[in-house]
Motif scaffolding. Structure first.
Motif, PDB file in Angstrom:
ATOM      1  N   ILE A  55       8.509 -18.913  16.523  1.00 55.42           N
ATOM      2  CA  ILE A  55       9.176 -17.701  16.378  1.00 55.42           C
ATOM      3  C   ILE A  55      10.100 -17.787  17.497  1.00 55.42           C
ATOM      4  O   ILE A  55       9.583 -18.182  18.818  1.00 55.42           O
ATOM      5  CB  ILE A  55       8.668 -16.427  16.249  1.00 55.42           C
ATOM      6  N   ALA A 102      13.859 -14.319  15.951  1.00 62.86           N
ATOM      7  CA  ALA A 102      14.236 -15.244  15.039  1.00 62.86           C
ATOM      8  C   ALA A 102      13.133 -15.959  14.294  1.00 62.86           C
ATOM      9  O   ALA A 102      12.429 -16.681  14.881  1.00 62.86           O
ATOM     10  CB  ALA A 102      15.462 -16.287  15.323  1.00 62.86           C
ATOM     11  N   MET A 103      12.807 -15.842  12.974  1.00 62.47           N
ATOM     12  CA  MET A 103      11.652 -16.616  12.365  1.00 62.47           C
ATOM     13  C   MET A 103      12.088 -17.860  12.231  1.00 62.47           C
ATOM     14  O   MET A 103      13.274 -18.370  12.280  1.00 62.47           O
ATOM     15  CB  MET A 103      11.572 -15.743  11.215  1.00 62.47           C
ATOM     16  N   SER A 163      12.699 -21.431  10.846  1.00 59.66           N
ATOM     17  CA  SER A 163      13.376 -21.795   9.934  1.00 59.66           C
ATOM     18  C   SER A 163      14.017 -23.404   9.702  1.00 59.66           C
ATOM     19  O   SER A 163      13.550 -23.801  10.580  1.00 59.66           O
ATOM     20  CB  SER A 163      14.912 -21.066   9.834  1.00 59.66           C
ATOM     21  N   ASP A 197      14.836 -19.178   6.222  1.00 58.66           N
ATOM     22  CA  ASP A 197      13.245 -18.821   6.935  1.00 58.66           C
ATOM     23  C   ASP A 197      12.275 -19.782   6.198  1.00 58.66           C
ATOM     24  O   ASP A 197      12.296 -19.651   4.976  1.00 58.66           O
ATOM     25  CB  ASP A 197      13.287 -17.514   6.936  1.00 58.66           C
ATOM     26  N   HIS A 243       8.820 -15.326   6.813  1.00 57.43           N
ATOM     27  CA  HIS A 243       9.276 -14.004   7.457  1.00 57.43           C
ATOM     28  C   HIS A 243       8.677 -12.795   6.809  1.00 57.43           C
ATOM     29  O   HIS A 243       8.122 -12.800   5.500  1.00 57.43           O
ATOM     30  CB  HIS A 243      10.919 -13.960   7.054  1.00 57.43           C
ATOM     31  N   PRO A 244       8.538 -11.638   7.509  1.00 60.89           N
ATOM     32  CA  PRO A 244       8.164 -10.522   7.144  1.00 60.89           C
ATOM     33  C   PRO A 244       8.908  -9.942   5.982  1.00 60.89           C
ATOM     34  O   PRO A 244      10.368 -10.311   5.962  1.00 60.89           O
ATOM     35  CB  PRO A 244       8.232  -9.431   8.305  1.00 60.89           C
ATOM     36  N   ARG A 270       8.367  -6.229  10.324  1.00 61.59           N
ATOM     37  CA  ARG A 270       9.121  -6.919  11.234  1.00 61.59           C
ATOM     38  C   ARG A 270       8.849  -6.214  12.734  1.00 61.59           C
ATOM     39  O   ARG A 270       8.677  -6.831  13.863  1.00 61.59           O
ATOM     40  CB  ARG A 270      10.362  -7.138  10.875  1.00 61.59           C
ATOM     41  N   GLN A 316       7.605  -7.667  15.870  1.00 62.81           N
ATOM     42  CA  GLN A 316       8.630  -7.812  17.300  1.00 62.81           C
ATOM     43  C   GLN A 316       7.996  -7.051  18.489  1.00 62.81           C
ATOM     44  O   GLN A 316       7.959  -7.422  19.670  1.00 62.81           O
ATOM     45  CB  GLN A 316       9.752  -7.065  16.785  1.00 62.81           C
TER      46      GLN A 316
END
Length: 123
Positions: A70, A82-83, A85, A95, A98-99, A105, A109
């Motif tokens: 992440i 940013a997740m 990817s 991604d 991801h949530p 999220r 975060q």
């Protein structure tokens, strides 16, 4: 015609299977539309002052599942995550994990930024 090696074909299948497992495991954390998972560990693996990417983070959920890579990015309106990817064949990024809602999220975060602030203060 381009020949695809067995190693490449197996690697591609493994990636698909890994992404499927991530989705299944994340779905297991959900029950009746309520988030029951907790962020139990946040590790800041790399911090840099140069460029827009400020850190790479790993987040552990319920001491059982971890998401690596992440990124903390400094944007025009402040920091965001940013997740993880991967680049697709057409050049776009998709991604890997991801949530699926803004509440989750935000929770992730907040935990990341809290740990990031502690790490910056230690320098």
């Amino acid at each position: 015609m381009k020949k695809i090696s067995n190693k490449r074909r197996i690697s591609s299948k493994f990636r698909e299977y890994r992404e499927y497992l991530i989705i299944v495991l994340l779905m297991d954390f959900w029950e009746g539309g309520e988030v029951k998972m907790q962020v139990t560990d946040v590790r800041i693996r790399k911090i840099t002052d140069e460029g827009k990417m400020k850190a790479i983070v790993s987040v552990t959920f319920d001491n059982e599942f971890v998401v690596h890579d992440i990124k903390i990015i400094e944007g025009q309106n402040g920091f965001f995550i940013a997740m993880p990817s991967r680049r697709m064949a057409d050049g776009d990024f998709k991604d890997i994990a991801h949530p699926i809602n803004s509440e989750t999220r935000s929770k992730i975060q907040e935990a990341i930024f809290k740990e990031y602030e502690k790490n910056i203060g230690d320098e």
